[in-house]
Design a protein around this motif. Structure first.
Motif, PDB file in Angstrom:
ATOM      1  N   SER A 219       0.850  -1.194   0.000  1.00  0.00           N
ATOM      2  CA  SER A 219       0.000   0.000   0.000  1.00  0.00           C
ATOM      3  C   SER A 219       0.886   1.246   0.000  1.00  0.00           C
ATOM      4  CB  SER A 219      -0.963  -0.002   1.191  1.00  0.00           C
ATOM      5  OG  SER A 219      -0.259  -0.025   2.412  1.00  0.00           O
ATOM      6  N   TYR A 220       1.989   1.184   0.739  1.00  0.00           N
ATOM      7  CA  TYR A 220       2.946   2.303   0.770  1.00  0.00           C
ATOM      8  C   TYR A 220       3.580   2.497  -0.617  1.00  0.00           C
ATOM      9  CZ  TYR A 220       7.317   4.762   1.686  1.00  0.00           C
ATOM     10  OH  TYR A 220       8.364   5.634   1.621  1.00  0.00           O
ATOM     11  N   LEU A 221       4.011   1.372  -1.219  1.00  0.00           N
ATOM     12  CA  LEU A 221       4.634   1.469  -2.549  1.00  0.00           C
ATOM     13  C   LEU A 221       3.624   1.973  -3.580  1.00  0.00           C
ATOM     14  CD1 LEU A 221       6.673  -1.894  -2.612  1.00  0.00           C
ATOM     15  CD2 LEU A 221       7.560   0.437  -2.276  1.00  0.00           C
ATOM     16  N   GLY A 222       2.386   1.511  -3.452  1.00  0.00           N
ATOM     17  CA  GLY A 222       1.330   1.916  -4.386  1.00  0.00           C
ATOM     18  C   GLY A 222       1.132   3.427  -4.370  1.00  0.00           C
ATOM     19  N   ARG A 223       1.159   3.992  -3.177  1.00  0.00           N
ATOM     20  CA  ARG A 223       0.984   5.447  -3.083  1.00  0.00           C
ATOM     21  C   ARG A 223       2.146   6.165  -3.754  1.00  0.00           C
ATOM     22  NH1 ARG A 223       2.154   9.044   1.817  1.00  0.00           N
ATOM     23  NH2 ARG A 223       1.153  11.017   1.285  1.00  0.00           N
ATOM     24  N   LYS A 224       3.352   5.615  -3.518  1.00  0.00           N
ATOM     25  CA  LYS A 224       4.549   6.254  -4.077  1.00  0.00           C
ATOM     26  C   LYS A 224       4.590   6.117  -5.599  1.00  0.00           C
ATOM     27  CE  LYS A 224       8.774   4.670  -3.120  1.00  0.00           C
ATOM     28  NZ  LYS A 224       9.920   4.188  -2.332  1.00  0.00           N
ATOM     29  N   GLU A 225       4.103   4.965  -6.084  1.00  0.00           N
ATOM     30  CA  GLU A 225       4.280   4.649  -7.501  1.00  0.00           C
ATOM     31  C   GLU A 225       3.006   4.809  -8.331  1.00  0.00           C
ATOM     32  OE1 GLU A 225       5.775   0.630  -7.267  1.00  0.00           O
ATOM     33  OE2 GLU A 225       7.634   1.234  -6.263  1.00  0.00           O
ATOM     34  N   GLY A 226       1.903   5.192  -7.689  1.00  0.00           N
ATOM     35  CA  GLY A 226       0.681   5.448  -8.461  1.00  0.00           C
ATOM     36  C   GLY A 226      -0.175   4.229  -8.742  1.00  0.00           C
ATOM     37  N   TRP A 227      -0.249   3.309  -7.814  1.00  0.00           N
ATOM     38  CA  TRP A 227      -1.176   2.171  -7.943  1.00  0.00           C
ATOM     39  C   TRP A 227      -1.769   1.863  -6.579  1.00  0.00           C
ATOM     40  CZ3 TRP A 227       0.556  -2.598  -5.703  1.00  0.00           C
ATOM     41  CH2 TRP A 227       1.907  -2.632  -5.335  1.00  0.00           C
ATOM     42  N   MET A 228      -2.534   0.793  -6.477  1.00  0.00           N
ATOM     43  CA  MET A 228      -3.246   0.522  -5.220  1.00  0.00           C
ATOM     44  C   MET A 228      -3.101  -0.942  -4.805  1.00  0.00           C
ATOM     45  SD  MET A 228      -6.728   2.322  -6.507  1.00  0.00           S
ATOM     46  CE  MET A 228      -7.608   2.758  -5.017  1.00  0.00           C
ATOM     47  N   ALA A 229      -2.896  -1.163  -3.513  1.00  0.00           N
ATOM     48  CA  ALA A 229      -2.904  -2.521  -2.959  1.00  0.00           C
ATOM     49  C   ALA A 229      -4.089  -2.595  -2.011  1.00  0.00           C
ATOM     50  CB  ALA A 229      -1.599  -2.786  -2.214  1.00  0.00           C
ATOM     51  N   GLU A 230      -5.027  -3.468  -2.274  1.00  0.00           N
ATOM     52  CA  GLU A 230      -6.281  -3.472  -1.522  1.00  0.00           C
ATOM     53  C   GLU A 230      -6.650  -4.857  -0.998  1.00  0.00           C
ATOM     54  OE1 GLU A 230      -7.861  -0.733  -0.726  1.00  0.00           O
ATOM     55  OE2 GLU A 230      -6.536   0.546  -1.909  1.00  0.00           O
ATOM     56  N   HIS A 231      -7.402  -4.851   0.112  1.00  0.00           N
ATOM     57  CA  HIS A 231      -7.864  -6.095   0.758  1.00  0.00           C
ATOM     58  C   HIS A 231      -9.154  -6.523   0.062  1.00  0.00           C
ATOM     59  CE1 HIS A 231      -8.873  -8.103   4.920  1.00  0.00           C
ATOM     60  NE2 HIS A 231      -8.336  -8.959   4.080  1.00  0.00           N
ATOM     61  N   MET A 232      -9.001  -6.975  -1.186  1.00  0.00           N
ATOM     62  CA  MET A 232     -10.179  -7.230  -2.017  1.00  0.00           C
ATOM     63  C   MET A 232     -10.110  -8.579  -2.717  1.00  0.00           C
ATOM     64  SD  MET A 232     -10.640  -3.652  -4.049  1.00  0.00           S
ATOM     65  CE  MET A 232     -11.193  -2.164  -3.231  1.00  0.00           C
ATOM     66  N   LEU A 233     -11.255  -9.231  -2.795  1.00  0.00           N
ATOM     67  CA  LEU A 233     -11.379 -10.396  -3.670  1.00  0.00           C
ATOM     68  C   LEU A 233     -11.556  -9.890  -5.102  1.00  0.00           C
ATOM     69  CD1 LEU A 233     -14.589 -10.832  -4.756  1.00  0.00           C
ATOM     70  CD2 LEU A 233     -14.906 -11.067  -2.308  1.00  0.00           C
ATOM     71  N   ILE A 234     -11.319 -10.769  -6.064  1.00  0.00           N
ATOM     72  CA  ILE A 234     -11.553 -10.433  -7.474  1.00  0.00           C
ATOM     73  C   ILE A 234     -12.361 -11.574  -8.077  1.00  0.00           C
ATOM     74  CG2 ILE A 234     -10.492  -9.795  -9.689  1.00  0.00           C
ATOM     75  CD1 ILE A 234      -7.782  -9.516  -8.090  1.00  0.00           C
ATOM     76  N   LEU A 235     -13.497 -11.276  -8.669  1.00  0.00           N
ATOM     77  CA  LEU A 235     -14.241 -12.354  -9.329  1.00  0.00           C
ATOM     78  C   LEU A 235     -14.735 -11.907 -10.697  1.00  0.00           C
ATOM     79  CD1 LEU A 235     -17.560 -11.885  -9.260  1.00  0.00           C
ATOM     80  CD2 LEU A 235     -17.323 -12.609  -6.931  1.00  0.00           C
ATOM     81  N   GLY A 236     -14.936 -12.896 -11.564  1.00  0.00           N
ATOM     82  CA  GLY A 236     -15.457 -12.630 -12.907  1.00  0.00           C
ATOM     83  C   GLY A 236     -16.828 -13.264 -13.043  1.00  0.00           C
ATOM     84  N   ILE A 237     -17.761 -12.521 -13.646  1.00  0.00           N
ATOM     85  CA  ILE A 237     -19.079 -13.102 -13.932  1.00  0.00           C
ATOM     86  C   ILE A 237     -19.179 -13.297 -15.432  1.00  0.00           C
ATOM     87  CG2 ILE A 237     -21.568 -12.646 -13.945  1.00  0.00           C
ATOM     88  CD1 ILE A 237     -21.347 -11.595 -11.206  1.00  0.00           C
ATOM     89  N   GLU A 238     -19.376 -14.560 -15.831  1.00  0.00           N
ATOM     90  CA  GLU A 238     -19.503 -14.867 -17.255  1.00  0.00           C
ATOM     91  C   GLU A 238     -20.974 -14.874 -17.632  1.00  0.00           C
ATOM     92  OE1 GLU A 238     -17.230 -18.240 -18.710  1.00  0.00           O
ATOM     93  OE2 GLU A 238     -18.645 -18.500 -20.373  1.00  0.00           O
ATOM     94  N   TYR A 239     -21.302 -14.117 -18.670  1.00  0.00           N
ATOM     95  CA  TYR A 239     -22.679 -14.048 -19.156  1.00  0.00           C
ATOM     96  C   TYR A 239     -22.917 -15.194 -20.140  1.00  0.00           C
ATOM     97  CZ  TYR A 239     -23.308  -9.516 -16.955  1.00  0.00           C
ATOM     98  OH  TYR A 239     -23.442  -8.528 -16.019  1.00  0.00           O
ATOM     99  N   PRO A 240     -24.191 -15.509 -20.393  1.00  0.00           N
ATOM    100  CA  PRO A 240     -24.467 -16.605 -21.335  1.00  0.00           C
ATOM    101  C   PRO A 240     -23.805 -16.406 -22.700  1.00  0.00           C
ATOM    102  CG  PRO A 240     -26.458 -16.008 -20.135  1.00  0.00           C
ATOM    103  CD  PRO A 240     -25.410 -15.012 -19.746  1.00  0.00           C
ATOM    104  N   ASN A 241     -23.550 -15.155 -23.110  1.00  0.00           N
ATOM    105  CA  ASN A 241     -22.906 -14.941 -24.420  1.00  0.00           C
ATOM    106  C   ASN A 241     -21.375 -15.058 -24.357  1.00  0.00           C
ATOM    107  OD1 ASN A 241     -21.968 -12.643 -23.211  1.00  0.00           O
ATOM    108  ND2 ASN A 241     -23.015 -11.197 -24.578  1.00  0.00           N
TER     109      ASN A 241
END
Ligand code: OXD
Ligand code: MN
Length: 597
Positions: A219-241
């Motif tokens: 999170s410290y590096l992200g602030r210095k370098e312009g990105w973000m480190a977050e306590h987040m899950l990542i999921l993808g939702i696939e549509y029927p198409n």
């Protein structure tokens, strides 16, 4: 000292030489992450009792480990941000002066590997070679740590090749010492890319790639370098198409992050062809892509999940993931078939069993109201499992460019105040929604229902610098993302007057995620309220749900009086965060108060 070192990087060799001299091991072993080396280390750990080999037919390559009884969880009270000034760490972190911290820690670490082996683990957070990724080296005297790191991170000499002569890597020193609680310290030195952890053998304190590096240092590096480190899950939702849209979501602990990340769609959506893909269950690193969208990578390689409560209904995908290549920590050992068990796995506790402390365990003594004392598995017992073994792992899991994020979702456990879902007005307002995130304690946990703990962006224990500056970074990032994700807030935990949950949760949460994505695509209208936009009932896909319209309306109700009460607590929290709270957050707070009337 290192005639056969797999790298010539002078910064790596100098640091290792110095630290190895300090801890003074009998032997030094470089970890290459190969199957042969892992197998040999497992055998060695089993020969000393550090690990137990489980039934290889039922649970191939699975092992059990028990920590010391006094060493079962992350220790926020003993976790320090050792920035040059207390102000840089901010009022929500413990702070120690870096030179005093080094002196104290080196004193504890000195000669602590005597009679032991030093393991050098070169690892990458994120796929090796990705512009998102960062290298680390952890020096440890624990085989358990080595084997967990080989699951949770990408370990191997290719990390060193990719690092070359660069100094851009995170130093991690872990010393088990005597597992003395009084001398346990988890210290981050963000300005030095350094982590030192002593007197613990428990996951979150010693798998230094996870919370210490991928959140606090990152999170410290992200602030210095312009990105973000977050306590987040990542999921993808696939549509029927076949289209896949990605969501990241931040929740405080005990709000079902791993379950949401591996969600199984309700039957009617499955039948239509919808699918859910898990990219990560705990941490997201986020960067702006060339197309102006925000992209997410999961820097981890596995899941360090809470075992109790995981079963084939709550999270069949997680359970399936643990069926091979897994290290179980502090669960029940079923002696009859040499497998494992935990509370909430099923209704058949083993009769001939050993509890997490290593004592014979009688399941009939289990008392739900006194779990910590009578449970067979520790309430924070864990599985360390490979992401690639998850049945719903995303094909983008190893992507070096990450996945484009359509929506960011914040959430907490609120009996009343927060509706099932609302959309913030814009990025800045969304950052404000993250800053006021909160979760209420349950009766089981504290005896008092509804005690609000503010946990901004679910990052309170993980921001490696001043919380107010972290909020400012969120606001700044919004200005750098031309096609920014929309920001939402959800609450799966609203209750009726008798304290019963009114939303079914689990797979049905997908209905809310689909509305969120519809909003991102501009496909549906919404109802404007003082806190943001809530769904029109007709825009939620409610097929197959046994809930009447009045209940849905109740779930979506925004009650100004509850929010006014909440604002009192928010203001107290903002005061605690102090001078560094950005003016924009106070603007948002004032605007909210005005809208509430
Ligand atoms: C946590 C974890 O404590 O992921 O958040 O282990
Ligand atoms: Mn977590």
């Amino acid at each position: 000292m290192f005639s056969n070192a797999p790298t010539k990087n002078p910064t790596v060799l100098a640091w290792l030489e110095d630290k190895i001299k300090l801890v003074n091991p009998d032997k030094v072993v470089w970890i290459d992450g190969s199957d042969e080396q892992i197998e040999a280390l497992r055998a060695e750990a089993c020969s000393t009792g550090e690990m137990i080999k489980l039934n290889q037919e039922l649970l191939p390559d699975c092992y059990l480990h028990r920590t010391a009884v006094n060493d079962v969880a992350r220790v926020e009270g003993r976790t320090f941000i050792c920035a040059p000034t207390k102000e840089e760490a901010g009022p929500t972190n413990n702070w120690m002066d870096p030179s005093e911290a080094y002196e104290m820690l080196y004193d504890i670490a000195k000669d602590s590997y005597k009679g032991r082996t030093a393991y050098i683990i070169p690892y990458s957070m994120g796929p090796v070679g990705s512009p998102f990724s960062k290298a680390g080296i952890e020096l440890t005297d624990s085989i358990y740590v080595v084997l967990n790191m080989c699951i949770m991170t990408r370990v191997g000499f290719n990390v060193l090749d990719s690092l070359g002569d660069s100094n851009d890597w995170v130093r991690g020193l872990h010393c088990r010492c005597d597992i003395d609680e009084e001398k346990r310290y988890i210290c981050q030195f963000p300005q030095d890319n350094t982590i030192i952890s002593v007197n613990s053998g428990y996951g979150g304190n010693v798998l230094l790639g996870k919370k210490c590096f991928a959140l606090r240092i990152a999170s410290y590096l992200g602030r210095k370098e312009g990105w973000m480190a977050e306590h987040m899950l990542i999921l993808g939702i696939e549509y029927p198409n076949g289209d896949v849209k990605y969501i990241t979501a931040a929740f405080p602990s005990a709000c079902g992050k791993t379950n949401l990340a591996m969600l199984i769609p309700p039957e009617f959506l499955k039948n239509k062809g919808y699918k859910v893909w898990c990219v990560g269950d705990d941490i997201a690193w986020l960067r702006v892509g060339a197309d102006g969208r925000l992209y997410a990578v999961n820097p981890e390689n596995g899941f360090f999940g809470v075992a109790p409560g995981t079963n084939d209904k709550s999270n069949p995908n997680a359970l399936a993931t643990t069926m091979r290549d897994t290290i179980f920590t502090n669960v029940v050992h079923d002696l009859d078939n040499n497998t494992v068990w935990w509370e909430g796995l099923n209704d058949n506790p083993p009769v001939n069993a050993i509890d997490w402390k290593g004592n014979p365990w009688d399941y009939r003594k289990y008392d739900k109201n006194n779990k910590a004392a009578t449970a067979g598995a520790h309430p924070n017992s864990r599985f360390t499992a490979l992401a690639k073994n998850c049945p719903c792992i995303s094909s983008e899991f190893n992507s070096t460019v990450g996945v484009p994020v359509s929506a960011i979702v914040f959430g907490g456990r609120r009996a009343k105040t927060a509706p099932l879902v609302y959309q913030s007005f814009n990025w800045q307002n969304g950052a404000f929604v993250g800053s006021i995130m909160a979760s209420e304690t349950t009766a089981a946990a504290s005896g008092a229902v509804g005690v609000v703990r503010r946990d901004p962006m679910a990052m309170r224990p993980f921001v490696g610098y001043n919380m107010g500056d972290y909020w400012a970074h969120w606001i700044e990032m919004g200005k750098k993302i031309p096609n920014a994700p929309k920001i939402f807030h959800v609450n799966w935990f609203r209750t009726d007057d008798n304290g019963n949950f009114i939303w079914p949760g689990f797979g049905d949460n997908m209905r809310v995620l689909l509305w969120i994505l519809d909003r991102c695509e501009g496909k549906v209208d919404a109802v404007e309220t003082p806190i943001g936009y809530v769904p029109k009932v007709e825009d939620l896909q409610l097929e197959g749900l046994d809930i009447d319209e009045a209940t849905i309306k109740e779930l979506l109700r925004v009650e100004p009086d509850w929010w006014k009460e909440d604002i009192v607590n928010i203001k107290e929290f903002y005061e605690l965060v102090g001078d560094h709270v950005p003016a924009e957050m106070y603007e948002e707070l004032a605007a909210l108060e005005k809208r509430l009337g």
